[in-house]
Enzyme design. Structure first.
Site, short mmCIF file in Angstrom:
data_model
loop_
_atom_site.label_atom_id
_atom_site.label_comp_id
_atom_site.label_asym_id
_atom_site.label_seq_id
_atom_site.Cartn_x
_atom_site.Cartn_y
_atom_site.Cartn_z
CD GLU A 414 -3.07 -0.67 2.38
OE1 GLU A 414 -2.69 0.41 3.32
OE2 GLU A 414 -3.78 -1.73 2.91
C1 NOJ Z 1 -4.28 1.06 5.43
C2 NOJ Z 1 -5.42 0.14 5.42
O1 NOJ Z 1 -5.08 -1.13 5.10
C3 NOJ Z 1 -6.11 0.57 4.26
O2 NOJ Z 1 -7.39 -0.44 4.01
C4 NOJ Z 1 -6.74 1.94 4.05
O3 NOJ Z 1 -7.57 2.27 3.02
C5 NOJ Z 1 -5.43 2.79 4.07
N1 NOJ Z 1 -4.44 2.66 5.38
C6 NOJ Z 1 -5.76 4.28 4.04
O4 NOJ Z 1 -5.94 4.78 5.18
#
Ligand code: NOJ
Length: 585
Positions: A414
């Protein structure tokens, strides 16, 4: 906040002092300003991500059970605007559309999660398996593979079956380890012939801290000072068990990898000439990413967590530490249970030492760390309140992982940035800047020798952003949530990310600037399309109101009558009060 010159002097020294454990990374040469032109290693995998509860919708369709997020979001006052993930992007019904978007981006991989209660409604495998849920993920996986997009699957992205929460207290209870293992085993059995990258948990830090310590997330418990540590302890054990299950039962046949996705902000000492700040910054990272990574790579919690929580627990008159401990057998069972590490990273903080009183009543994960977090007001923060764009922190975090955990294989799971609520702007120049700078720092980290194999932009679509509801948009694609068809529109960043992917990096300055210019040019056309569509759907809504007397009446009551009556009452009370006061005088 420190003056600008003090901060930049800090950086020179911090590189030398902050993480003496880094062997190869030359911290003194970390020039924050310069952009590096070059390409990623051949075969580098570019992707985008999502998670089940955030995008699927269909919360009660086709035999799905309730998750803790279904129940939590339906409670009033828990989520911004009382939004829920009931419909979200309707991803459950839009496999083909969404894979089409991934193709448009030329993604190499797509990261998504499997909803446990969609497959096993109560969470207990022997109760019932929902074949319709299996069928949905089969279709998604097959469609991805037909389009040459590698699926990367997370088994737990926060949506625990509600039944397990009610019956056992969720992650507070050790029995979750076996239930989760059974669920994972089912996934290996049904999907493992096609899935080669598994992640057990996504960001367990959030599950533990926000779910069981602050209560901002489902299940909303506030067990300060103990709840998060206990939840994390069981999650680590569950992760290890699932890794062993794969290793002994499936690996030889399926030849896949099992990892975990951990989140971590970078922590930079405020004053790098101050040993206490240097230690506090290291503590910040150890209490965050190290909390989970250290047991998984080295078999036990970071020494600094054991010391700090242990000492405070003694001062609080407790017989044992609030941080649970692993037995020698458990340590060796947990150590080394990671074929690759998923890293989720968004932002950085400056850290300084700050002692917190150790009174039992005020004990919490946050006070246990004895530090304070600061931000530089010049850091851009286009969206979420917590998300400042600090690209250089990403390179440091990646180098930290390399030096602390023996240079594991990393997939960035991410990384991305949001925009604020009412923004319907598709020309997301700031997101282009964020992706450009963060991926460039990742490229520098790879040149430093960090073993990064892939990058996942967060996220493919705008979606339900947990307690923030739909008020924060992380998507490369804009989703019009007001329209029942949930249409998707490309933001400018789609064009830019696509170029990074097709060039596998940044060829030269002129070209990269051209990409940006073109991306911003094309998005103004999409913006007009979106504006026209929104006008059309507003007009349609008005017509619907006129034609539907009951809805029209209800909405008139809530949207016009109630606010008007309230405002009038406040005004009248004020006038009456003034009248009384005057008479008194
Ligand atoms: C981490 C989380 O895993 C994800 O679900 C979320 O959208 C992002 N942070 C942004 O807050």
């Amino acid at each position: 906040m420190l003056p600008r010159c003090a901060i930049s002097v800090c950086h020179v020294f911090v590189l030398v002092l902050c993480l003496s454990s880094a062997e190869d990374f030359d911290w003194t040469k970390n020039d924050h300003g310069s952009f590096y032109y070059g390409t990623f290693p051949a075969g580098f995998s570019w992707g985008a991500g999502s998670s089940a509860y955030q995008t699927e919708g269909a919360w009660d369709k086709d035999g799905k059970g309730l998750s803790i997020w279904d129940v939590f979001s339906h409670k009033k006052g828990k989520i911004q605007q009382n939004d829920t993930g009931d419909l979200s992007c309707e991803g459950y019904h839009k496999i083909k559309d969404d894979v089409g978007l991934m193709k448009e981006l030329k993604l190499n991989h797509y990261r998504f999660s499997i909803s446990w209660p969609r497959l096993i409604p109560t969470g207990i495998k022997s109760d019932h398996i929902n074949e319709k849920g299996i069928q949905y993920y089969n279709e998604l996986i097959d469609h991805l593979l037909e389009n040459k997009i590698t699926p990367i699957v997370t088994l737990y992205h926060w949506d625990l079956p509600q039944f397990l929460q009610e019956r056992y207290g969720g992650w507070q209870n050790i029995s979750m380890v076996n239930h989760f293992n059974e669920f994972a085993n089912l996934c290996f059995e049904r999907f493992g012939n096609r899935i080669k990258y598994w992640m057990t948990f996504n960001n367990p830090w959030s599950v533990a801290v926000e779910g069981y310590e602050t209560g901002e997330h489902a299940p909303g418990l506030r067990l300060r000072g103990t709840g998060a540590y206990k939840a994390a302890h069981h999650i680590i054990k569950a992760h290890a068990k699932v890794w062993h299950t794969y290793d002994t039962q499936w690996r030889a046949k399926q030849k896949g990898l099992v990892g975990i996705s951990l989140s971590g902000d970078w922590g930079e000492p405020v004053d790098i000439t101050n040993q206490k700040d240097i230690e506090a910054a290291e503590r910040y990272v150890q209490f965050y990413l190290g909390w989970f990574a250290t047991p998984i790579f080295h078999g036990d919690y970071p020494q600094v967590m054991k010391d700090f929580i242990g000492r405070k627990s003694v001062q609080q008159g407790l017989g044992t530490s609030r941080l649970p401990s692993f037995s020698p057998q458990e340590k060796s069972y947990i150590k080394g249970t990671c074929d690759f590490l998923g890293v989720g990273h968004f932002t950085t903080r400056y850290i300084t030492q700050k002692n917190h009183p150790s009174a039992r009543s005020s004990s919490s994960y946050f006070t246990d760390r004895d530090l304070a977090e600061l931000v530089d007001p010049r850091w851009p923060d286009p969206g979420s309140e917590w998300l400042y764009s600090v690209p250089w922190g990403f390179r440091r975090l990646l180098n930290f992982v390399k030096s602390q955990y023996g240079n594991p294989m990393i997939y960035v799971t991410e990384n991305g940035v949001s925009e604020k609520m009412l923004c319907t702007e598709l020309c997301d120049d700031w997101r282009i800047q964020y992706f450009k700078d963060y991926t460039n720092e990742m490229l520098k980290a790879i040149k430093d020798g960090v073993n990064v194999k892939g990058y996942t932009a967060w996220s493919l679509l705008d979606k339900f952003e947990w307690d923030e509801g739909y008020s924060e948009r992380f998507g490369l694609y804009y989703v019009d949530f007001k329209n029942k068809n949930k249409p998707r529109y490309p933001k400018a960043s789609v064009q830019f990310y696509k170029r990074i992917i097709s060039s596998n990096g940044f060829p030269n300055q002129r070209e990269v600037e051209n990409w940006r210019r073109k991306a911003v040019e094309t998005c103004s056309t999409s913006n007009q399309l979106l504006a026209a569509e929104e006008q059309r759907s507003t007009a349609a809504n008005i017509l619907r109101l006129i034609h539907d007397p009951l809805t029209s009446h209800m909405e008139m009551v809530t949207e016009i009558v109630v606010p008007t009556v309230c405002t009038l009452s406040i005004l009248l009370s004020a006038v009456f009060l003034m009248f009384l006061l005057r008479r008194r005088n």
